[in-house]
Design a protein around this motif. Structure first.
Motif, PDB file in Angstrom:
ATOM      1  N   ALA A  86      -8.101  -4.259  24.193  1.00 57.32           N
ATOM      2  CA  ALA A  86      -8.129  -4.443  22.738  1.00 57.32           C
ATOM      3  C   ALA A  86      -6.982  -3.678  22.081  1.00 57.32           C
ATOM      4  O   ALA A  86      -6.728  -2.523  22.411  1.00 57.32           O
ATOM      5  N   LEU A 103     -12.774 -13.148  20.858  1.00 59.13           N
ATOM      6  CA  LEU A 103     -12.030 -11.894  20.700  1.00 59.13           C
ATOM      7  C   LEU A 103     -12.857 -10.775  20.069  1.00 59.13           C
ATOM      8  O   LEU A 103     -12.443  -9.622  20.095  1.00 59.13           O
ATOM      9  N   HIS A 228     -13.535 -15.260  30.295  1.00 59.65           N
ATOM     10  CA  HIS A 228     -12.575 -14.545  29.442  1.00 59.65           C
ATOM     11  C   HIS A 228     -11.148 -14.779  29.909  1.00 59.65           C
ATOM     12  O   HIS A 228     -10.243 -14.979  29.086  1.00 59.65           O
ATOM     13  N   GLU A 232      -8.564 -16.702  27.022  1.00 53.76           N
ATOM     14  CA  GLU A 232      -7.817 -15.688  26.273  1.00 53.76           C
ATOM     15  C   GLU A 232      -8.709 -14.585  25.717  1.00 53.76           C
ATOM     16  O   GLU A 232      -8.430 -14.003  24.662  1.00 53.76           O
ATOM     17  N   GLY A 233      -9.792 -14.285  26.446  1.00 55.27           N
ATOM     18  CA  GLY A 233     -10.632 -13.158  26.077  1.00 55.27           C
ATOM     19  C   GLY A 233     -10.062 -11.855  26.608  1.00 55.27           C
ATOM     20  O   GLY A 233      -9.035 -11.825  27.295  1.00 55.27           O
ATOM     21  N   LEU A 234     -10.749 -10.760  26.320  1.00 52.90           N
ATOM     22  CA  LEU A 234     -10.247  -9.424  26.660  1.00 52.90           C
ATOM     23  C   LEU A 234     -11.048  -8.738  27.761  1.00 52.90           C
ATOM     24  O   LEU A 234     -10.592  -7.747  28.324  1.00 52.90           O
TER      25      LEU A 234
END
Length: 572
Positions: A86, A103, A228, A232-234
């Motif tokens: 993040a 996100l 994820h 494009e997740g974190l």
């Protein structure tokens, strides 16, 4: 005050929870010999099924425990941190807020919090306490009015992701009230955790660890991480595998206005719980009882104290592992006396008052959008309170919605979207950051009159939670109402503070009042500068408090549950 429904009493154990099936599940555990912690975790899990629109199996679950044998109160910090990837700079520059979607996912805390509670203070296995949740997910339960209404209010966002839509909008519409609502994938996820527990060699401890690892290191973790990576997740495998809730001492004040002194406990400043304690300290020196329950003076004084406390929340509250929060001063007698001078008995603050000043600590910048009209119903939560035959108490606010981020295909749950309660603003105490926890709204509470009374209590309701808790506590302490009467009494809410959820909308000067607060009272409040909206009576917009109270002298346990919600209390 006469309650619309009877108060539940018992001498062995009592449960009050945000849905009647969760209460029933907890009672089954208690009647089978489990303790308050076993029962509380069972109820938490059921709420993640029968209220899965607002309580997530993979969400948050702050927990407060009272151990009668040692007279000790402890908390489990049931909120996870932001993933290591993040970036505040990215969110601030690219979005200016925490956007809806993947996100805003933080590390899910509820599975660890519930299993840690079982390991440390419970007596049963995960399989024992998960039976009811698996049954209701696998076999279904009748869709209830509140869940139907909540889904209907968020149809557009449920349609954003295929699995959310498939589960919550069958035939592209909210499930019909009364129809059986089945969550097959969610049942399979819970059953997988049970199967891993059963397959583990060793004792109960080893089995519980295996159930936990099934979520944080096993197939469920791999499924979350893969999604994820592809979207494009974190979240990473490392984020999940390294996570564990902390055990901490609670925050505490002694409330001295209302008979014998009472110790009131909240979770730490990683949630908004200490706001309730600030409110109580501010109001402590007023003769609220002589003002009269819900009189113009009473409501005005309380509403102004609520605003002052929220002003400090907005300026200083954040994850104490990352920011300095002057908590000791905020809860001190001296600070309360100083802030009390800002309450004008004849004039309401037209907006949120200024926060207090603390040398060396820079307050957060003011960040909010301005709403119009009557504030909407809060993004929500639930509650469980339990007292067992030995006097142990469990207090928890499981939460996290399924309309703000994607349900992970094949799992039935949407990992914690609690990042919505962070700010994408540099210099804000609750700005997001790697490894930093959002400032949580759910905040279970506990009150103890030493040697005389133990009382877990709490409520859903976003920013209304602390306001509702204080009103119900004062209804009992100042006006002698029993828990059910205190819960059902009409309530009011101030809305000058920025909503804890992004985009942090505020309604400056707004005060909402339920219908049984008479118009002459609200007219007087308006004359003092409050922007009053009269709203429906017994509306779920004003929270849904549950209370369990044990008289340590007589052994009688009382339970109250809010008819504004599908809450129920049961006891024996």
């Amino acid at each position: 005050m006469t309650a619309f429904q009877p108060m539940i009493t018992g001498t062995r154990h009592v449960v009050a929870a945000g849905h009647y099936l969760a209460t029933e599940a907890a009672m089954e555990i208690l009647n089978a010999g489990g303790n308050a912690i076993d029962a509380g975790v069972a109820a938490n899990l059921v709420l993640g099924v029968v209220q899965s629109e607002m309580v997530n199996i993979a969400g948050v679950a702050p927990i407060m425990i009272y151990i009668a044998e040692t007279n000790e109160v402890l908390t489990l910090t049931g909120v996870g941190p932001w993933p290591k990837a993040a970036s505040l700079d990215r969110f601030a520059q690219e979005f200016g807020e925490v956007p809806i979607g993947i996100l805003r996912t933080v590390v899910p805390a509820a599975p660890d919090a519930n299993i840690q509670a079982l390991q440390r203070w419970g007596t049963m296995t995960f399989g024992d306490v998960a039976k009811a949740a698996i049954r209701y997910a696998r076999d279904g339960f009748p869709m209830h009015v509140m869940m139907h209404s909540y889904i209907a209010d968020h149809v557009d966002t449920y349609r954003m992701w295929p699995d959310n839509q498939e589960i919550y909008l069958p035939n592209d519409a909210p499930p019909e009230v009364g129809k059986s609502f089945v969550q097959t994938d969610l049942a399979k996820s819970l059953q997988y955790m049970v199967d891993e527990e059963t397959a583990a060699a060793g004792d109960r401890e080893a089995g519980l660890s295996a159930a936990r690892d099934a979520f944080y290191k096993g197939d469920l973790a791999q499924t979350i991480v893969k999604y994820h990576e592809e979207n494009e997740g974190l979240m990473t495998a490392e984020d999940l595998a390294e996570f564990s809730c902390d055990i901490e001492a609670p925050e505490k004040i002694v409330y001295k206005n209302g008979g014998d002194p009472i110790d009131v406990y909240s979770c730490g400043v990683w949630c908004q719980g200490p706001v309730m304690l600030q409110m109580i300290k501010l109001l402590e020196s007023y003769d609220l009882k002589s003002m009269g329950h819900n009189s113009p003076d009473y409501i005005h004084t309380m509403a102004e104290a609520f605003k002052l406390s929220f002003a400090d929340r907005e300026a200083y509250y954040g994850d104490p592992a990352h920011v300095e929060v002057p908590m000791e001063t905020l809860l001190s007698e001296e600070y309360a006396a100083l802030r009390r001078q800002m309450i004008d008995p004849e004039h309401a603050w037209p907006d949120l008052p200024p926060a207090g000043h603390f040398p060396g600590i820079t307050p957060s910048p003011s960040v909010r959008s301005i709403g119009e009209g009557t504030p909407p119903a809060p993004t929500d939560t639930s509650y469980v309170g339990v007292i067992d035959k030995d006097g142990n108490a469990f207090s928890s606010n499981p939460s996290d919605v399924t309309f703000e981020s994607p349900v992970i295909p094949g799992t039935g749950f949407a990992p914690s979207a609690r990042g919505s309660q962070s700010w994408a603003v540099r210099g804000h105490a609750s700005a997001l950051g790697p490894g930093k926890r959002p400032r949580l709204t759910p905040n279970p509470a506990l009150a103890i009159r030493p040697g005389k009374m133990v009382m877990p209590f709490g409520t859903p309701g976003g920013d209304n939670q602390t306001q509702a808790n204080v009103q119900v506590l004062f209804n009992m302490e100042l006006f002698g109402m029993n828990p059910q009467e205190a819960i059902e009494a009409p309530r009011f809410m101030t809305h000058s503070q920025p909503d804890s959820f992004s985009p942090h909308t505020a309604y400056p000067g707004k005060l909402t009042a339920e219908g049984r607060i008479d118009k002459a009272t609200t007219d007087q409040l308006a004359s003092r500068g409050h922007q009053v909206d009269r709203i429906a009576d017994q509306t779920w917009k004003t929270a849904g408090v549950c209370v369990v109270r044990k008289d340590l002298k007589t052994g009688l346990i009382e339970g109250g549950a809010d008819p504004r919600r599908p809450s129920r209390a049961m006891g024996w």
